[in-house]
Design a protein around this motif. Sequence first.
Motif, PDB file in Angstrom:
ATOM      1  N   GLY A  62       0.835  -1.209   0.000  1.00 30.58           N
ATOM      2  CA  GLY A  62       0.000   0.000   0.000  1.00 30.58           C
ATOM      3  C   GLY A  62       0.866   1.254   0.000  1.00 30.58           C
ATOM      4  N   ALA A  63       0.688   2.103  -1.012  1.00 27.11           N
ATOM      5  CA  ALA A  63       1.445   3.349  -1.168  1.00 27.11           C
ATOM      6  C   ALA A  63       2.960   3.111  -1.097  1.00 27.11           C
ATOM      7  N   HIS A  64       3.362   1.931  -1.491  1.00 22.39           N
ATOM      8  CA  HIS A  64       4.786   1.542  -1.493  1.00 22.39           C
ATOM      9  C   HIS A  64       5.456   1.810  -0.138  1.00 22.39           C
ATOM     10  N   LYS A  65       4.712   1.586   0.929  1.00 16.44           N
ATOM     11  CA  LYS A  65       5.260   1.851   2.266  1.00 16.44           C
ATOM     12  C   LYS A  65       6.139   0.701   2.750  1.00 16.44           C
ATOM     13  N   GLN A  66       6.047  -0.466   2.088  1.00 11.79           N
ATOM     14  CA  GLN A  66       6.874  -1.621   2.426  1.00 11.79           C
ATOM     15  C   GLN A  66       6.841  -1.886   3.952  1.00 11.79           C
ATOM     16  N   PRO A  67       5.629  -2.131   4.469  1.00 10.88           N
ATOM     17  CA  PRO A  67       5.459  -2.176   5.925  1.00 10.88           C
ATOM     18  C   PRO A  67       5.843  -3.524   6.533  1.00 10.88           C
ATOM     19  N   TRP A  68       7.105  -3.896   6.372  1.00 11.36           N
ATOM     20  CA  TRP A  68       7.545  -5.204   6.847  1.00 11.36           C
ATOM     21  C   TRP A  68       8.993  -5.179   7.318  1.00 11.36           C
ATOM     22  N   THR A  69       9.299  -6.069   8.241  1.00  8.52           N
ATOM     23  CA  THR A  69      10.673  -6.289   8.713  1.00  8.52           C
ATOM     24  C   THR A  69      10.865  -7.793   8.814  1.00  8.52           C
ATOM     25  N   PHE A  70      11.992  -8.270   8.346  1.00  6.69           N
ATOM     26  CA  PHE A  70      12.290  -9.699   8.392  1.00  6.69           C
ATOM     27  C   PHE A  70      13.425  -9.917   9.394  1.00  6.69           C
ATOM     28  N   LEU A 134       7.517   4.753  12.233  1.00  5.62           N
ATOM     29  CA  LEU A 134       8.017   5.615  13.301  1.00  5.62           C
ATOM     30  C   LEU A 134       9.354   6.179  12.839  1.00  5.62           C
ATOM     31  N   ASP A 135       9.519   7.502  12.876  1.00  7.91           N
ATOM     32  CA  ASP A 135      10.844   8.034  12.527  1.00  7.91           C
ATOM     33  C   ASP A 135      11.724   8.112  13.775  1.00  7.91           C
ATOM     34  N   GLU A 136      12.931   8.642  13.607  1.00  6.88           N
ATOM     35  CA  GLU A 136      13.885   8.666  14.738  1.00  6.88           C
ATOM     36  C   GLU A 136      13.353   9.438  15.937  1.00  6.88           C
ATOM     37  N   ASP A 137      12.486  10.436  15.661  1.00  3.97           N
ATOM     38  CA  ASP A 137      11.920  11.231  16.761  1.00  3.97           C
ATOM     39  C   ASP A 137      10.591  10.660  17.263  1.00  3.97           C
ATOM     40  N   GLU A 138      10.325   9.395  16.880  1.00  2.00           N
ATOM     41  CA  GLU A 138       9.107   8.702  17.333  1.00  2.00           C
ATOM     42  C   GLU A 138       7.833   9.326  16.767  1.00  2.00           C
ATOM     43  N   ASN A 139       7.955  10.064  15.647  1.00  2.00           N
ATOM     44  CA  ASN A 139       6.744  10.579  14.979  1.00  2.00           C
ATOM     45  C   ASN A 139       6.114   9.445  14.185  1.00  2.00           C
ATOM     46  N   LYS A 187       7.716  -0.731  19.001  1.00  2.00           N
ATOM     47  CA  LYS A 187       6.276  -0.900  19.278  1.00  2.00           C
ATOM     48  C   LYS A 187       5.377  -0.830  18.033  1.00  2.00           C
ATOM     49  N   ASN A 188       5.909  -0.296  16.928  1.00  2.00           N
ATOM     50  CA  ASN A 188       5.091  -0.234  15.702  1.00  2.00           C
ATOM     51  C   ASN A 188       5.142  -1.537  14.901  1.00  2.00           C
ATOM     52  N   GLU A 189       5.927  -2.510  15.375  1.00  2.00           N
ATOM     53  CA  GLU A 189       6.043  -3.780  14.653  1.00  2.00           C
ATOM     54  C   GLU A 189       5.323  -4.899  15.399  1.00  2.00           C
ATOM     55  N   LYS A 190       4.459  -5.598  14.670  1.00  2.00           N
ATOM     56  CA  LYS A 190       3.725  -6.731  15.245  1.00  2.00           C
ATOM     57  C   LYS A 190       4.134  -7.997  14.508  1.00  2.00           C
TER      58      LYS A 190
END
Length: 221
Positions: A62-70, A134-139, A187-190
């Motif tokens: 979605g919107a090329h956000k690549q919302p994943w971590t392996f 989440l960016d470095e400033d937790e935004n 905390k943004n990763e499930k």
Amino acid sequence: MTKNKFIPYKIANFSSEELIKKSKKYFQEINKRRSVRDFSNRDVPKEVIENIIKTAGSAPSGAHKQPWTFCVISDAKLKSEIRKLAEKEEYENYHGRMSDSWKADLQHFGTDHIKEFLEVAPFLIVVFKKVYDLDEDENKSQNYYVNESAGIAVGFLIAAIHQAGLVTLTHTPSPMKFLQKALGRPKNEKAFLLLPVGYPSKDCIVPDLERKKLEEISFWF
Ligand code: IYR
């Protein structure tokens, strides 16, 4: 139309015959894939894991956000820890949390709360979905269609594992919260899925299953 940068995209221009041949060949190959629970401890080159993750990371999102971590785990101590935590949850599932009909549906697969493959397979890949960024400033910033995106990426991952000549299992020790903690993920990763990757054991067996026919899974209008 906004003035975003677009670049030309070209792929090979195959004939109808070639398309049929290629699609059939791919189906015949991918149709050999099976979910495997009996792993060999034989090592696998790290580069193979890198390549299959790069393949997964090429999935649409979605919107090329690549919302994943392996997260890749090969450390024996960490694998044991994950096994211990997963089996604790699975024990609860098989001894109360799962309905009788669910347990009946699983009987064919012979599964129980014992998850030896979590220690035996040379690599475990834990896929996390990024519910938001989440960016470095937790935004916080929004991600879109996160489940769909992560699901497609895992599909790519599974196909790449099979194509490489290895096996995997889409394992869902639930609840999976312990993985976020054990791997120190933000905390943004499930945790989304856990996939052991490796060779099958020498005497590996899989359930005798049939896939639904084309006529059962498709309707043409
Ligand atoms: N997560 C459990 C139970 C399980 C559930 C389904 I749905 C499966 O297809 C297989 C297993 C386990 O891993 O044993």
